[in-house]
Design a protein around this motif. Structure first.
Motif, mmCIF file in Angstrom:
data_model
loop_
_atom_site.group_PDB
_atom_site.id
_atom_site.type_symbol
_atom_site.label_atom_id
_atom_site.label_comp_id
_atom_site.label_asym_id
_atom_site.label_seq_id
_atom_site.Cartn_x
_atom_site.Cartn_y
_atom_site.Cartn_z
ATOM 1 N N ASP A 109 0.981 -1.131 -0.214
ATOM 2 C CA ASP A 109 0.007 0.066 0.102
ATOM 3 C C ASP A 109 0.824 1.369 0.008
ATOM 4 O OD1 ASP A 109 -2.378 -1.483 0.082
ATOM 5 O OD2 ASP A 109 -2.105 -1.793 2.311
ATOM 6 N N ASP A 110 1.964 1.220 0.244
ATOM 7 C CA ASP A 110 3.000 2.206 -0.032
ATOM 8 C C ASP A 110 3.473 2.811 -1.231
ATOM 9 O OD1 ASP A 110 3.044 2.178 3.055
ATOM 10 O OD2 ASP A 110 4.950 1.159 3.125
ATOM 11 N N GLY A 111 2.912 2.139 -2.294
ATOM 12 C CA GLY A 111 3.453 2.637 -3.556
ATOM 13 C C GLY A 111 4.762 2.240 -4.029
ATOM 14 N N MET A 112 5.646 3.275 -4.199
ATOM 15 C CA MET A 112 6.903 3.006 -4.705
ATOM 16 C C MET A 112 7.775 2.609 -3.547
ATOM 17 S SD MET A 112 7.328 3.658 -7.843
ATOM 18 C CE MET A 112 9.083 3.571 -8.014
ATOM 19 N N ILE A 113 8.560 1.552 -3.607
ATOM 20 C CA ILE A 113 9.521 1.030 -2.960
ATOM 21 C C ILE A 113 10.812 1.168 -3.403
ATOM 22 C CG2 ILE A 113 9.857 -1.017 -1.721
ATOM 23 C CD1 ILE A 113 7.346 0.069 -1.147
ATOM 24 N N PHE A 114 11.803 1.574 -2.430
ATOM 25 C CA PHE A 114 13.021 1.673 -2.856
ATOM 26 C C PHE A 114 13.961 0.635 -1.999
ATOM 27 C CE2 PHE A 114 10.973 5.594 -4.037
ATOM 28 C CZ PHE A 114 11.528 5.734 -5.453
ATOM 29 N N LEU A 115 14.807 0.016 -2.458
ATOM 30 C CA LEU A 115 15.715 -0.939 -1.528
ATOM 31 C C LEU A 115 17.014 -0.887 -2.113
ATOM 32 C CD1 LEU A 115 13.247 -4.092 -1.562
ATOM 33 C CD2 LEU A 115 13.402 -2.410 0.258
ATOM 34 N N THR A 116 18.028 -1.312 -1.289
ATOM 35 C CA THR A 116 19.339 -1.305 -1.433
ATOM 36 C C THR A 116 19.995 -2.911 -1.278
ATOM 37 O OG1 THR A 116 20.002 1.019 -1.479
ATOM 38 C CG2 THR A 116 21.824 -0.509 -1.420
ATOM 39 N N SER A 117 20.542 -3.723 -2.034
ATOM 40 C CA SER A 117 20.679 -5.134 -1.831
ATOM 41 C C SER A 117 22.077 -4.930 -0.874
ATOM 42 C CB SER A 117 20.857 -5.752 -3.033
ATOM 43 O OG SER A 117 22.134 -5.331 -3.688
ATOM 44 N N THR A 118 22.383 -6.013 -0.463
ATOM 45 C CA THR A 118 23.892 -6.463 0.288
ATOM 46 C C THR A 118 24.951 -5.896 -0.657
ATOM 47 O OG1 THR A 118 22.763 -8.387 1.371
ATOM 48 C CG2 THR A 118 25.131 -8.161 1.601
ATOM 49 N N ASN A 119 24.972 -6.057 -1.856
ATOM 50 C CA ASN A 119 25.774 -5.799 -2.827
ATOM 51 C C ASN A 119 25.824 -4.402 -3.379
ATOM 52 O OD1 ASN A 119 27.541 -8.346 -2.693
ATOM 53 N ND2 ASN A 119 26.228 -9.252 -3.981
ATOM 54 N N GLY A 120 24.903 -3.524 -2.930
ATOM 55 C CA GLY A 120 24.713 -2.358 -3.323
ATOM 56 C C GLY A 120 23.821 -2.019 -4.535
ATOM 57 N N ASP A 148 20.622 -1.078 -6.219
ATOM 58 C CA ASP A 148 19.431 -0.294 -6.085
ATOM 59 C C ASP A 148 18.355 -1.015 -6.715
ATOM 60 O OD1 ASP A 148 20.595 1.617 -4.409
ATOM 61 O OD2 ASP A 148 21.264 2.878 -6.081
ATOM 62 N N ILE A 149 17.226 -1.166 -5.859
ATOM 63 C CA ILE A 149 16.083 -1.661 -6.525
ATOM 64 C C ILE A 149 14.789 -0.960 -6.218
ATOM 65 C CG2 ILE A 149 14.303 -3.795 -6.361
ATOM 66 C CD1 ILE A 149 16.746 -5.373 -4.802
ATOM 67 N N SER A 150 14.098 -0.460 -7.114
ATOM 68 C CA SER A 150 12.865 0.073 -7.156
ATOM 69 C C SER A 150 11.626 -0.493 -7.988
ATOM 70 C CB SER A 150 12.901 1.646 -7.435
ATOM 71 O OG SER A 150 13.426 1.641 -9.080
ATOM 72 N N LEU A 151 10.531 -0.380 -6.946
ATOM 73 C CA LEU A 151 9.310 -1.060 -7.693
ATOM 74 C C LEU A 151 8.246 -0.381 -7.362
ATOM 75 C CD1 LEU A 151 7.835 -3.314 -5.695
ATOM 76 C CD2 LEU A 151 10.117 -4.218 -5.970
#
Length: 70
Positions: free
Chosen positions: A13-24, A26-29
């Motif tokens: 429900d938060d809409g845009m999600i931004f994550l950074t993996s262990t190896n750096g 960047d993931i956005s969905l």
């Protein structure tokens, strides 16, 4: 595969999600576009992510993955 699988949890429900993996990496969905069986996904989502950068990275973890886990 368990030793290289990264786990993230987010609220769809938060809409845009931004994550950074262990190896750096960047993931956005955009969680607004997640569906399961044709229906919008809501609530908490568990994301499992495996980083493979070279052919040998997955050599000891031969397994096929199909579909999504929601």
């Amino acid at each position: 595969m368990n030793n290289i699988t990264q786990h993230y949890q987010f609220n769809a429900d938060d809409g845009m999600i931004f994550l950074t993996s262990t190896n750096g990496v960047d993931i956005s969905l955009d969680a607004n576009f997640l569906t399961k069986n044709g229906n919008p996904v809501t609530g908490l989502v568990d994301l499992e992510y495996v980083e493979v950068f070279a052919k040998g990275d997955n050599a000891n973890h031969q397994q096929n993955y199909h579909g999504n886990k929601f």
